[in-house]
Design a protein around this motif. Sequence first.
Motif, mmCIF file in Angstrom:
data_model
loop_
_atom_site.group_PDB
_atom_site.id
_atom_site.type_symbol
_atom_site.label_atom_id
_atom_site.label_comp_id
_atom_site.label_asym_id
_atom_site.label_seq_id
_atom_site.Cartn_x
_atom_site.Cartn_y
_atom_site.Cartn_z
ATOM 1 N N TYR A 74 -12.864 29.199 17.345
ATOM 2 C CA TYR A 74 -11.712 28.746 16.565
ATOM 3 C C TYR A 74 -12.030 28.787 15.071
ATOM 4 O O TYR A 74 -11.263 29.339 14.264
ATOM 5 C CB TYR A 74 -11.344 27.323 16.991
ATOM 6 C CG TYR A 74 -10.340 26.648 16.086
ATOM 7 C CD1 TYR A 74 -9.003 27.031 16.098
ATOM 8 C CD2 TYR A 74 -10.730 25.624 15.216
ATOM 9 C CE1 TYR A 74 -8.075 26.412 15.268
ATOM 10 C CE2 TYR A 74 -9.812 25.003 14.386
ATOM 11 C CZ TYR A 74 -8.492 25.398 14.418
ATOM 12 O OH TYR A 74 -7.579 24.791 13.582
ATOM 13 N N GLY A 75 -13.163 28.215 14.681
ATOM 14 C CA GLY A 75 -13.557 28.206 13.282
ATOM 15 C C GLY A 75 -13.751 29.611 12.735
ATOM 16 O O GLY A 75 -13.352 29.909 11.601
ATOM 17 N N LYS A 76 -14.339 30.493 13.525
ATOM 18 C CA LYS A 76 -14.541 31.872 13.094
ATOM 19 C C LYS A 76 -13.206 32.579 12.873
ATOM 20 O O LYS A 76 -13.055 33.372 11.932
ATOM 21 C CB LYS A 76 -15.378 32.627 14.128
ATOM 22 C CG LYS A 76 -16.819 32.148 14.214
ATOM 23 C CD LYS A 76 -17.564 32.798 15.362
ATOM 24 C CE LYS A 76 -18.978 32.226 15.490
ATOM 25 N NZ LYS A 76 -19.690 32.781 16.665
ATOM 26 N N SER A 77 -12.218 32.298 13.729
ATOM 27 C CA SER A 77 -10.902 32.933 13.574
ATOM 28 C C SER A 77 -10.187 32.422 12.331
ATOM 29 O O SER A 77 -9.490 33.180 11.645
ATOM 30 C CB SER A 77 -10.042 32.695 14.815
ATOM 31 O OG SER A 77 -9.651 31.332 14.948
ATOM 32 N N LYS A 78 -10.351 31.151 12.010
ATOM 33 C CA LYS A 78 -9.746 30.608 10.796
ATOM 34 C C LYS A 78 -10.414 31.191 9.549
ATOM 35 O O LYS A 78 -9.738 31.483 8.548
ATOM 36 C CB LYS A 78 -9.848 29.082 10.795
ATOM 37 C CG LYS A 78 -8.877 28.384 11.744
ATOM 38 C CD LYS A 78 -7.435 28.553 11.282
ATOM 39 C CE LYS A 78 -6.483 27.672 12.043
ATOM 40 N NZ LYS A 78 -5.082 27.801 11.571
ATOM 41 N N LEU A 79 -11.719 31.367 9.596
ATOM 42 C CA LEU A 79 -12.415 31.980 8.471
ATOM 43 C C LEU A 79 -11.973 33.425 8.296
ATOM 44 O O LEU A 79 -11.767 33.894 7.161
ATOM 45 C CB LEU A 79 -13.930 31.917 8.695
ATOM 46 C CG LEU A 79 -14.795 32.549 7.595
ATOM 47 C CD1 LEU A 79 -14.561 31.870 6.247
ATOM 48 C CD2 LEU A 79 -16.271 32.490 7.980
ATOM 49 N N ALA A 97 -5.770 34.785 13.078
ATOM 50 C CA ALA A 97 -6.115 35.651 11.943
ATOM 51 C C ALA A 97 -5.133 36.813 11.768
ATOM 52 O O ALA A 97 -4.520 36.965 10.716
ATOM 53 C CB ALA A 97 -7.537 36.188 12.109
ATOM 54 N N HIS A 98 -4.959 37.622 12.808
ATOM 55 C CA HIS A 98 -4.110 38.804 12.671
ATOM 56 C C HIS A 98 -2.643 38.436 12.448
ATOM 57 O O HIS A 98 -1.962 39.059 11.622
ATOM 58 C CB HIS A 98 -4.281 39.702 13.893
ATOM 59 C CG HIS A 98 -5.664 40.244 14.054
ATOM 60 N ND1 HIS A 98 -6.258 41.081 13.130
ATOM 61 C CD2 HIS A 98 -6.600 40.027 15.017
ATOM 62 C CE1 HIS A 98 -7.487 41.380 13.524
ATOM 63 N NE2 HIS A 98 -7.718 40.745 14.666
ATOM 64 N N TYR A 99 -2.150 37.436 13.179
ATOM 65 C CA TYR A 99 -0.765 37.005 12.967
ATOM 66 C C TYR A 99 -0.576 36.440 11.557
ATOM 67 O O TYR A 99 0.473 36.630 10.934
ATOM 68 C CB TYR A 99 -0.366 35.950 13.991
ATOM 69 C CG TYR A 99 -0.106 36.481 15.388
ATOM 70 C CD1 TYR A 99 -0.142 37.841 15.661
ATOM 71 C CD2 TYR A 99 0.179 35.606 16.439
ATOM 72 C CE1 TYR A 99 0.092 38.317 16.946
ATOM 73 C CE2 TYR A 99 0.431 36.085 17.722
ATOM 74 C CZ TYR A 99 0.379 37.433 17.977
ATOM 75 O OH TYR A 99 0.625 37.897 19.248
ATOM 76 N N THR A 100 -1.595 35.749 11.052
ATOM 77 C CA THR A 100 -1.524 35.206 9.694
ATOM 78 C C THR A 100 -1.419 36.336 8.675
ATOM 79 O O THR A 100 -0.608 36.286 7.743
ATOM 80 C CB THR A 100 -2.759 34.341 9.404
ATOM 81 O OG1 THR A 100 -2.784 33.233 10.323
ATOM 82 C CG2 THR A 100 -2.736 33.806 7.977
ATOM 83 N N ARG A 101 -2.259 37.349 8.834
ATOM 84 C CA ARG A 101 -2.211 38.492 7.915
ATOM 85 C C ARG A 101 -0.855 39.198 8.000
ATOM 86 O O ARG A 101 -0.294 39.564 6.953
ATOM 87 C CB ARG A 101 -3.336 39.480 8.250
ATOM 88 C CG ARG A 101 -3.323 40.717 7.338
ATOM 89 C CD ARG A 101 -4.540 41.591 7.559
ATOM 90 N NE ARG A 101 -4.627 42.090 8.921
ATOM 91 C CZ ARG A 101 -5.616 42.870 9.365
ATOM 92 N NH1 ARG A 101 -6.599 43.213 8.541
ATOM 93 N NH2 ARG A 101 -5.648 43.279 10.612
ATOM 94 N N THR A 102 -0.329 39.364 9.209
ATOM 95 C CA THR A 102 0.960 40.036 9.361
ATOM 96 C C THR A 102 2.065 39.281 8.638
ATOM 97 O O THR A 102 2.904 39.884 7.949
ATOM 98 C CB THR A 102 1.317 40.164 10.859
ATOM 99 O OG1 THR A 102 0.306 40.922 11.522
ATOM 100 C CG2 THR A 102 2.654 40.876 11.039
ATOM 101 N N LEU A 103 2.079 37.950 8.768
ATOM 102 C CA LEU A 103 3.093 37.142 8.093
ATOM 103 C C LEU A 103 2.952 37.256 6.578
ATOM 104 O O LEU A 103 3.948 37.406 5.860
ATOM 105 C CB LEU A 103 2.967 35.681 8.521
ATOM 106 C CG LEU A 103 3.917 34.692 7.831
ATOM 107 C CD1 LEU A 103 5.375 35.018 8.144
ATOM 108 C CD2 LEU A 103 3.590 33.250 8.241
ATOM 109 N N ALA A 104 1.727 37.199 6.080
ATOM 110 C CA ALA A 104 1.509 37.276 4.635
ATOM 111 C C ALA A 104 1.916 38.638 4.095
ATOM 112 O O ALA A 104 2.569 38.742 3.039
ATOM 113 C CB ALA A 104 0.041 36.987 4.316
ATOM 114 N N GLU A 105 1.542 39.700 4.797
ATOM 115 C CA GLU A 105 1.916 41.039 4.354
ATOM 116 C C GLU A 105 3.426 41.229 4.384
ATOM 117 O O GLU A 105 3.996 41.844 3.463
ATOM 118 C CB GLU A 105 1.226 42.090 5.230
ATOM 119 C CG GLU A 105 -0.279 42.171 5.013
ATOM 120 C CD GLU A 105 -0.976 43.145 5.946
ATOM 121 O OE1 GLU A 105 -2.123 43.512 5.669
ATOM 122 O OE2 GLU A 105 -0.357 43.524 6.975
#
Length: 331
Positions: free
Chosen positions: A144-149, A92-100
């Motif tokens: 895992y599912g909660k982190s993807k959500l 989740a956090h790494y995904t947000r960092t990449l998108a930002e």
Amino acid sequence: MSSRVLITGASGFIGYHLIESALKAGLEVHAAIRPSSDVSHLKAFDITYVYPNFNDKAGLQKLLAEGRYSYIIHSAGATRAKNQEAYNLINAHYTRTLAEASLAADIPLKRFVFLSSLAALGPISYQDTQPITEHTLPNPITSYGKSKLLAEQYLSQLSELPLTTIRPTAVYGPREKDLLILFKTLNKGLDAYIGRKPQRLSFVYAKDLSAATIAALFQASPEKHTYNISDGNWYDRYALANYFKEVSGQRLYRLHLPVQILKMAANALELSSSFSNKTPVVNQEKIKELTAANWYCSINAAQKDLKYSPQYDLKKGLTETIEWYKAQHWL
């Protein structure tokens, strides 16, 4: 000049198939990997390697600006981790960092495709007559599912991000290693199950998933989109083993293991690995997934918007996968 796509998680099982499909689509591929990643299986591809640090937003912004990417496919993530915090950090956090960073980098970004998971929605009741859709109320049953959500929720807040979210069900195919463990067990003649309750399962072949993902890159619509991806069918809990038997000719002994026994074994394995960096394959999270009643999902939205047309049902995909495993001496 070809448009350039950045593919994270490029050294993994799904990453391999994404690279193959992206190259066939005429894209210039930059493969985002760790410096320690084994890339020997990628040597036949004409690609460029980059080494992002997802903990460093400024560094990511610089890498993206230098790459001038038209497209980003974010498939990197953790399928096994020690706890919810570890899952959230990576998924989740790494995904947000990449998108930002992609928004801050002032690049000609046309589409950011995030590979989430059907686990972000969670399973439904066996009695439900309608399949899981993109509008099903999320109720993930695993960390895992909660982190993807959580990652999906982060991305939805970035109004300027040209986002498409792909939620694949269980993915299989050449180079996949978790289901390979099951195939090796079946190849020894043992067909084991957890409990006896009926299930509706869904699968997607890696080549079909990569085709849908590449199609999502070229969506002209600026709106955010989300698609559940499977082969469009549902299978009972015995279908995979029955097809394996049919394809391989292997005689199987069917065994049902009590759920509580498996949970006790998972607890013991997790305890024994508590001082290790690795999470055992048999763990409480995996048992929740494997015993869930109904993972059947609709692919109507992807068929309509992406012209998604799965080329593999489970039997055809297993046939090709088993042949590949045997040719590579994995099975």
